[in-house]
Write a protein that holds these residues in place. Structure first.
Motif, short mmCIF file in Angstrom:
data_model
loop_
_atom_site.label_atom_id
_atom_site.label_comp_id
_atom_site.label_asym_id
_atom_site.label_seq_id
_atom_site.Cartn_x
_atom_site.Cartn_y
_atom_site.Cartn_z
N SER A 1 44.08 43.06 23.47
CA SER A 1 43.36 41.99 22.76
C SER A 1 42.51 41.18 23.73
N VAL A 2 43.06 40.91 24.90
CA VAL A 2 42.33 40.11 25.89
C VAL A 2 41.11 40.87 26.40
N PHE A 3 41.30 42.10 26.87
CA PHE A 3 40.19 42.82 27.48
C PHE A 3 39.32 43.51 26.42
N GLY A 4 39.95 44.20 25.49
CA GLY A 4 39.17 44.86 24.44
C GLY A 4 38.52 43.87 23.50
N LEU B 1 49.85 40.31 39.75
CA LEU B 1 48.40 40.47 39.79
C LEU B 1 47.83 40.67 38.38
N ALA B 2 48.51 41.49 37.58
CA ALA B 2 48.03 41.76 36.22
C ALA B 2 48.05 40.50 35.38
N MET B 3 49.11 39.70 35.49
CA MET B 3 49.19 38.46 34.72
C MET B 3 48.08 37.49 35.14
N ALA B 4 47.83 37.40 36.45
CA ALA B 4 46.76 36.53 36.93
C ALA B 4 45.40 36.99 36.41
N PHE B 5 45.19 38.30 36.42
CA PHE B 5 43.94 38.88 35.93
C PHE B 5 43.75 38.56 34.45
N MET B 6 44.80 38.76 33.65
CA MET B 6 44.70 38.53 32.21
C MET B 6 44.50 37.05 31.90
#
Length: 622
Positions: free
Chosen positions: A427-430, A328-333
């Motif tokens: 890096s992706v979210f921030g 799930l986390a990989m899909a989200f990212m």
């Protein structure tokens, strides 16, 4: 010509033998993973008794067994008594508790901040020393041990247990905080491009080498003394080289009591953050309340889910949920990378990683000594206390799943991969949140200042499928909450049963409920300040314990290398090359020293050497 043909045949035979040996090794590794018995908890039943003076001791042999519980009396009653007193006083004196939490938080940060800074740096250096020195070749479980989990499952479980909720809660909020108010060390103005670079480098610092080094050292020590020394999987066992059989007395009880308290308060801190974010997400989507009362209700619901996972055990619950979390986390990212500023994210990751590496020596030792500021107390000191208090739980859990890996493999695996993954996630979210803020697309900073728990969901408003991604975010927070809670319950249950292999299910349920209750009480008694105070305060005495642990591990590794040099190597070679020996030496005895000679050649007691050395039957079975 005949001589060349003979040489060619020799090479062909050697290649064939090498291929056969590799195939044998793959078979043994596959069997270790897929043909082992299922785990119901944190069971470890080593085949050896390294220390003859405690060989007759069994985990939990002084326990009280009654009413569905199997408890180590001193550890359980002291830990439980302290927790009950804390819960009662916090609920009775709520107003005073909030003020007290704030006072304690400032006192510990201002008085002992230097100790946290120095200890965290020592842990990083110790990891490098053990990994890249001669100790790195030591294998957890002995020279012939094989991993019981595939590398993918191993990484999934350690990431989920290590930082799942925190990565979700702080992935947007912390970079934005540092973007608008950079650390004084950088000397840059907030809201600028330079501040963005500094913000992500600072975030990498708090989620990178230092915390994962703490986890790696603790897991290494616990795994080594359980698998290589045959001691119970409890924290007291780590100190056997220093305390000897006294680990079963008062000193051992004190160590395990501190471990239980640190684990529960560290868990409560993360669960408090997680439930705050889940409540914020539900409020954002469905308009549900976001106050403390609703958060307490959510804690009760999610703790119930964690309890069911605890009952299912390590294979049935924790492993499966951890793997689901990672997917799930990989899909989200990946979704954010695709729909967000893709090139900006890639550039930010590379540039901020370089800035982190460049500024790491200064950041690592910076303590605001000449400015007497409060930034460090609110950020770095809090994080180091949190990671230290969280380390018994994460360390014990990683130790349980790390049999068969070398010291070097364990340390590099637990430090390097999660550090890079954490940097990429931030890096992706921030980086995306900072990009939105810089370009005026979304005022994420305003959302962070209003309610830090809403930061992630506010950022998602700028992209398509907001409702879907927000639900995914809530599911991730919930699933990370569950894996942290059930893993923590197994650990605390193991500690309070004296390292017993099979503790009763009601006992596991009790500790799962206690974790949720403690998180709820901290939220009621002081909110974010209470959570930070719990982490920093319980981490302080445990930092001293971990420093002593490093020295104890150093002593034990020297003992292990003495044994390896004395009699392990020949036995290891035969065990790892069974097929080759059968072909070239059908009798099976050529080139292996006699077992009695191996015992006589070591400085260790005979019982030790015999217990650790694989028998001929074991070698053939391997």
């Amino acid at each position: 010509m005949a001589e060349n043909d003979s040489h060619h045949d020799d090479l062909t035979d050697e290649v064939a033998e090498h291929d056969a040996v590799e195939a044998e090794e793959r078979h043994r590794r596959h069997a270790a993973i897929h043909e082992r018995a299922k785990f119901e908890g944190l069971q470890i039943d080593p085949d050896i008794d390294f220390y003859p003076e405690v060989a007759d001791r069994e985990p939990g042999d002084t326990n009280i067994v009654k009413w569905g519980f199997d408890l180590h009396p001193q550890v359980t009653f002291w830990s439980g008594g302290i927790l009950v007193a804390f819960v009662a006083l916090t609920l009775i004196f709520q107003e005073q508790a909030s003020s007290a939490f704030d006072t304690v938080l400032n006192f510990v940060g201002n008085t002992f901040g230097w100790l946290y800074i120095m200890a965290a740096n020592i842990f990083v250096l110790a990891c490098g020393f053990f990994a890249f020195s001669r100790y790195g070749k030591i294998r957890i479980g002995g020279p012939t041990a094989q991993p019981e989990f595939s590398s993918g499952a191993w990484y999934a479980m350690l990431i989920s247990a290590g930082m799942g909720i925190g990565l979700m809660f702080w992935s947007v909020a912390e970079p934005i905080y540092h973007f608008t108010g950079p650390a004084p060390l950088f000397g840059v103005e907030g809201g600028t491009g330079e501040a963005g670079n500094a913000a992500l480098a600072t975030t990498f610092f708090h989620w990178g080498l230092h915390p994962w080094s703490i986890y790696a050292l603790v897991s290494l020590a616990l795994a080594f003394f359980a698998y290589n020394r045959g001691l119970p999987l409890t924290f007291r066992s780590v100190f056997y080289p220093i305390l000897g059989p006294r680990i079963y007395g008062t000193w051992g009880n004190v160590i395990d009591i501190l471990t239980v308290l640190a684990t529960l308060f560290g868990l409560a801190t993360s669960l408090g953050f997680g439930v705050g974010q889940a409540a914020a997400g539900l409020g954002f989507l469905f308009g549900t309340p976001t106050g403390t009362g609703f958060q307490v209700l959510l804690i009760a619901v999610i703790t119930g889910m964690a309890t069911m996972s605890v009952v299912a055990g390590l294979d049935g619950g924790v492993k499966r949920l951890s793997q689901i979390n990672i997917y799930l986390a990989m899909a989200f990212m990946i979704f954010i990378i695709v729909v967000g500023p893709t090139l900006f994210i890639a550039s930010v990751f590379v540039e901020s990683l370089g800035e982190y590496i460049t500024v790491l020596p200064r950041l690592s030792f910076w303590n605001e000594a000449f400015t007497a500021g409060e930034w460090q107390g609110s950020w770095t000191i809090f994080y180091w206390g949190w990671w230290i208090s969280w380390s018994p739980f994460v360390g014990m859990f990683i130790a349980r799943i790390s049999k068969g890996r070398s010291v070097r493999e364990l340390l590099l695996g637990v430090v390097a991969f999660p550090t890079l993954l954490s940097a990429l996630w931030m890096s992706v979210f921030g980086g995306t949140a900072i990009n939105l803020q810089l370009n005026g697309v979304r005022d994420v900073a305003a959302a962070v200042n209003e309610d830090v728990a809403t930061a992630l969901f506010d950022m998602l408003e700028a992209f398509p499928l907001t409702s879907v991604t927000s639900i995914l975010g809530i599911l991730l927070v919930t699933s990370f909450f569950v894996t942290s809670s059930d893993s923590g319950s197994l650990v605390v249950d193991h500690l309070t049963s004296g390292g017993k292999l099979d503790s009763p299910v009601p006992q596991r349920v009790f500790w799962a409920i206690m974790e949720g209750l403690l998180a709820a009480v901290l939220l009621i008694g002081g909110g974010l300040d209470a959570l930070q105070t719990a982490a920093i305060t319980t981490g302080l005495p445990f930092a001293i314990v971990l420093l002593i642990m490093c020295y104890s591990l150093y002593i034990a590794f020297n003992e292990e290398l003495d044994l390896l040099g004395a009699h392990y190597d020949a036995a290891l070679h035969r065990a790892q090359h069974t097929g080759l020996y059968e072909r070239v030496d059908p009798g099976g005895e050529g080139g292996v020293p006699d077992g009695d000679a191996a015992v006589e050649s070591t400085d260790q007691p005979a019982a030790v050497a015999v217990a650790d050395k694989p028998s001929a039957d074991d070698e053939k079975d391997a």
